[in-house]
Design a protein around this motif. Structure first.
Motif, PDB file in Angstrom:
ATOM      1  N   THR A 107      54.277  39.354  47.589  1.00  0.00           N
ATOM      2  CA  THR A 107      53.034  40.000  47.984  1.00  0.00           C
ATOM      3  C   THR A 107      53.259  41.512  48.084  1.00  0.00           C
ATOM      4  O   THR A 107      54.405  41.979  48.149  1.00  0.00           O
ATOM      5  CB  THR A 107      52.523  39.488  49.346  1.00  0.00           C
ATOM      6  N   ASP A 147      48.827  34.884  49.277  1.00  0.00           N
ATOM      7  CA  ASP A 147      49.067  34.550  47.865  1.00  0.00           C
ATOM      8  C   ASP A 147      47.788  34.513  47.042  1.00  0.00           C
ATOM      9  O   ASP A 147      47.651  33.750  46.096  1.00  0.00           O
ATOM     10  CB  ASP A 147      49.848  33.233  47.718  1.00  0.00           C
ATOM     11  N   LYS A 148      46.836  35.367  47.403  1.00  0.00           N
ATOM     12  CA  LYS A 148      45.617  35.521  46.615  1.00  0.00           C
ATOM     13  C   LYS A 148      45.910  36.527  45.507  1.00  0.00           C
ATOM     14  O   LYS A 148      46.785  37.371  45.640  1.00  0.00           O
ATOM     15  CB  LYS A 148      44.480  35.995  47.511  1.00  0.00           C
ATOM     16  N   ASN A 173      46.958  31.075  44.948  1.00  0.00           N
ATOM     17  CA  ASN A 173      45.849  30.584  45.768  1.00  0.00           C
ATOM     18  C   ASN A 173      44.587  31.292  45.290  1.00  0.00           C
ATOM     19  O   ASN A 173      44.309  32.402  45.698  1.00  0.00           O
ATOM     20  CB  ASN A 173      46.143  30.895  47.244  1.00  0.00           C
ATOM     21  N   HIS A 174      43.843  30.645  44.390  1.00  0.00           N
ATOM     22  CA  HIS A 174      42.689  31.320  43.798  1.00  0.00           C
ATOM     23  C   HIS A 174      41.478  30.408  43.771  1.00  0.00           C
ATOM     24  O   HIS A 174      41.509  29.336  43.167  1.00  0.00           O
ATOM     25  CB  HIS A 174      43.001  31.787  42.381  1.00  0.00           C
ATOM     26  N   THR A 175      40.454  30.839  44.417  1.00  0.00           N
ATOM     27  CA  THR A 175      39.160  30.182  44.333  1.00  0.00           C
ATOM     28  C   THR A 175      38.256  31.126  43.556  1.00  0.00           C
ATOM     29  O   THR A 175      37.999  32.242  44.014  1.00  0.00           O
ATOM     30  CB  THR A 175      38.569  29.940  45.738  1.00  0.00           C
TER      31      THR A 175
END
Length: 180
Positions: A107, A147-148, A173-175
């Motif tokens: 990050t 973790d985006k 971590n992706h929406t």
């Protein structure tokens, strides 16, 4: 910039460009949609520099980037960079980013802590946004908190970053949002 040359090369994500001098790789341009747009972006960034066949060390860098973008875990750490004129802080960020292996991530905060403190996270993000050598300096492997994906200044934005990470097998971590 007359001691610089460039070449266009094809990858799994499109036509990229590489800029070099006798001292090493000075720039990598991610795809801009087609070869001509990528070439135009090089001229915009560097002025009128010569397009030339790559010497052996540059061809080695190209081959490594092509392999990486085909999913082979090439870490590209043996590629010499010419970062003359790049601020020292940014070079420190790039040195740390180059230690992240393919398929792994860090990050902005992780890098900031290594450089002296979490409060440097925004500076780390700005340095990565000015990264002259994406792929070789794998800024796509640096994520926001949680973790985006965070930002990505290359053509295609976060979608390009996610595509590169997916090729490497990294978990993010992706929406998807309306803005992707």
């Amino acid at each position: 910039m007359s001691d610089y040359s460039f070449a266009i090369f094809d990858t799994a994500i499109g036509a990229c460009a590489i800029v070099w001098s006798a001292r090493g790789i000075n720039g990598v341009q991610l795809p801009m949609g087609n070869e001509e747009k990528t070439r135009s972006r090089i001229v915009q960034r560097y002025g009128e520099i010569a397009e030339a066949p790559p010497p052996a060390a540059v061809q080695h860098a190209i081959d490594g980037m092509v392999e990486l973008l085909e999913g082979k875990p090439n870490d590209l750490r043996d590629i010499a960079l010419d970062l003359e004129g790049v601020p020292e802080f940014n070079r420190g960020v790039y040195d740390i980013a180059r230690t992240i292996p393919p398929g792994r991530t860090m990050t902005y905060g992780d890098i900031a802590r290594r450089l002296g403190g979490l409060e440097l996270s925004r500076d780390v993000g700005q340095a990565l946004g000015r990264n002259p050598c994406p792929i070789v300096v794998p800024c796509h492997r640096v994520l926001a908190a949680g973790d985006k994906p965070g930002g990505f200044s290359a053509n295609g934005g976060v979608a390009t970053k996610l595509k590169m990470l997916a090729i490497e097998g990294a978990m993010v971590n992706h929406t998807p949002s309306l803005f992707d």
